[in-house]
Scaffold this active site. Sequence first.
Site, PDB file in Angstrom:
ATOM      1  N   CYS A 319       0.853  -1.184   0.000  1.00 19.07           N
ATOM      2  CA  CYS A 319       0.000   0.000   0.000  1.00 19.07           C
ATOM      3  C   CYS A 319       0.894   1.241   0.000  1.00 19.07           C
ATOM      4  CB  CYS A 319      -0.912   0.006   1.220  1.00 19.07           C
ATOM      5  SG  CYS A 319      -2.207  -1.243   1.231  1.00 19.07           S
ATOM      6  N   CYS A 334      -5.085   6.760   3.288  1.00 19.94           N
ATOM      7  CA  CYS A 334      -5.880   6.099   2.251  1.00 19.94           C
ATOM      8  C   CYS A 334      -7.333   6.512   2.425  1.00 19.94           C
ATOM      9  CB  CYS A 334      -5.727   4.572   2.379  1.00 19.94           C
ATOM     10  SG  CYS A 334      -6.842   3.587   1.345  1.00 19.94           S
ATOM     11  N   ASP A 335      -8.108   6.398   1.358  1.00 17.82           N
ATOM     12  CA  ASP A 335      -9.534   6.702   1.395  1.00 17.82           C
ATOM     13  C   ASP A 335     -10.262   5.826   2.411  1.00 17.82           C
ATOM     14  OD1 ASP A 335     -12.056   7.772   0.404  1.00 17.82           O
ATOM     15  OD2 ASP A 335     -12.315   5.862  -0.632  1.00 17.82           O
TER      16      ASP A 335
END
Length: 440
Positions: A319, A334-335
């Site tokens: 990630c 992150c979203d």
Amino acid sequence: MTNSIYFDPDTGAPKTHDYVKTRPRATHRLYRDLKEAAYDIPVPSHCFTMAKPSGSVCNLDCVYCFYLEKEKLYPERQRDWRMNDDTLSRYIAQQIDAQQGDEVVFSWQGGEPTLLGVAFYRRAFELQQQYAANRSVNIVNTFQTNGINIDESWALLFKEHQVLVGISIDGPQHLHDAYRVKRNGEPTFEKVMAAISILKRHHVSFNTLTVVHDINGDHPEAVYEFLVSIGSEYLQFIPLIERAALSQQGGLTLVQPEVSHADVTSWSVGEHQFGDFLCRVFDVWVARDVGKVFVQMFDSTLASHLGYPATLCSHAAQCGSNFAIEANGDVYACDHYVYPEHFLGSIHEESLTSINEGVANRAFGLSKSANLAKKCLECQWRFACHGGCPKHRFKIDSESQSGRHYLCASYAAYFAHTAIKMAQMVSLIVRGKPPFLIMK
């Protein structure tokens, strides 16, 4: 007290902004546990950002939306939720500066990004040209919308600036309207179809994003055939997986994977249901539509079989460098990790480049592989799966303390089901032949 340098959006002259760092950053234990190891991770050369100029504000009240409750993080912004010009200018300048390659992508999402109005994006596109004037880069804009506000003015804007539009639609009317409703409970299907008609009339490129939940998850062929029938050639199927805390003690209800006292929501797709959905869609696609219709999950799996990195972030090996930027300039890892513990900084206080290159971002990226369950490490599909999105790894493996993905069984079934056809397409590609020949 520290100074941050930025550029005046009108004159281009350098300016400074005083600030005091008061908010704690990267407080989740993973940042501490993986800090030393993260220093060995190469410094990223680029980053992807999902900008949310309306924050969590939306004109719909979709039952399953995980982002609406993020308004609880910013109670002071209830009346002033729009991204202002200063933040917009900083974001665009910093996003361009953070990329070392020849392409810069701006992804506009929400909430609902159309709530800012056409003028906001005309200003954004002007700023992009201004800040990219001394760089030989290709600017790409993507725009994810529920379609409710799309009219002729939006279509003209998208066409003029070659914006790739994503329309959120969950299938035929009875499946779409099951959860995607207005704040007054009214259905939205007809409005979305009207938006698609306007985009097609103006020859605006669009793809579709379909949330697969407990209801439409039982109708894969109907969903797929419908999406193809409306002219979508690029399809994204997003599995709906959320857990709600068993007791509400303030703050956010939809919890992170390490929270044990939580239940999977009733609208989430089933543990085996999503795998069945993918397999049945794949069977239709591989028999008829290879080379004509592109399904994000299938493209990612084929890339993995070819030895390339997965094109879908949830199945990438690592990630990181995939940020969510709130309307006030706050940057999250992150979203799916817009939680205070994963707040990495603000573009008003430091640059996207420094956040991207920082050890916290690298630690977040490393955590995906560092915390793989024993079963994942030994799995034959690890090369294509990599354990799935860490947000949904809450099934505790009996042989280790690391959580497995909620959809582990679904992904295993899908990868096994598609393996032979994927190998056949790989064989065609390495021989210089197009993969659609698999249909002959």
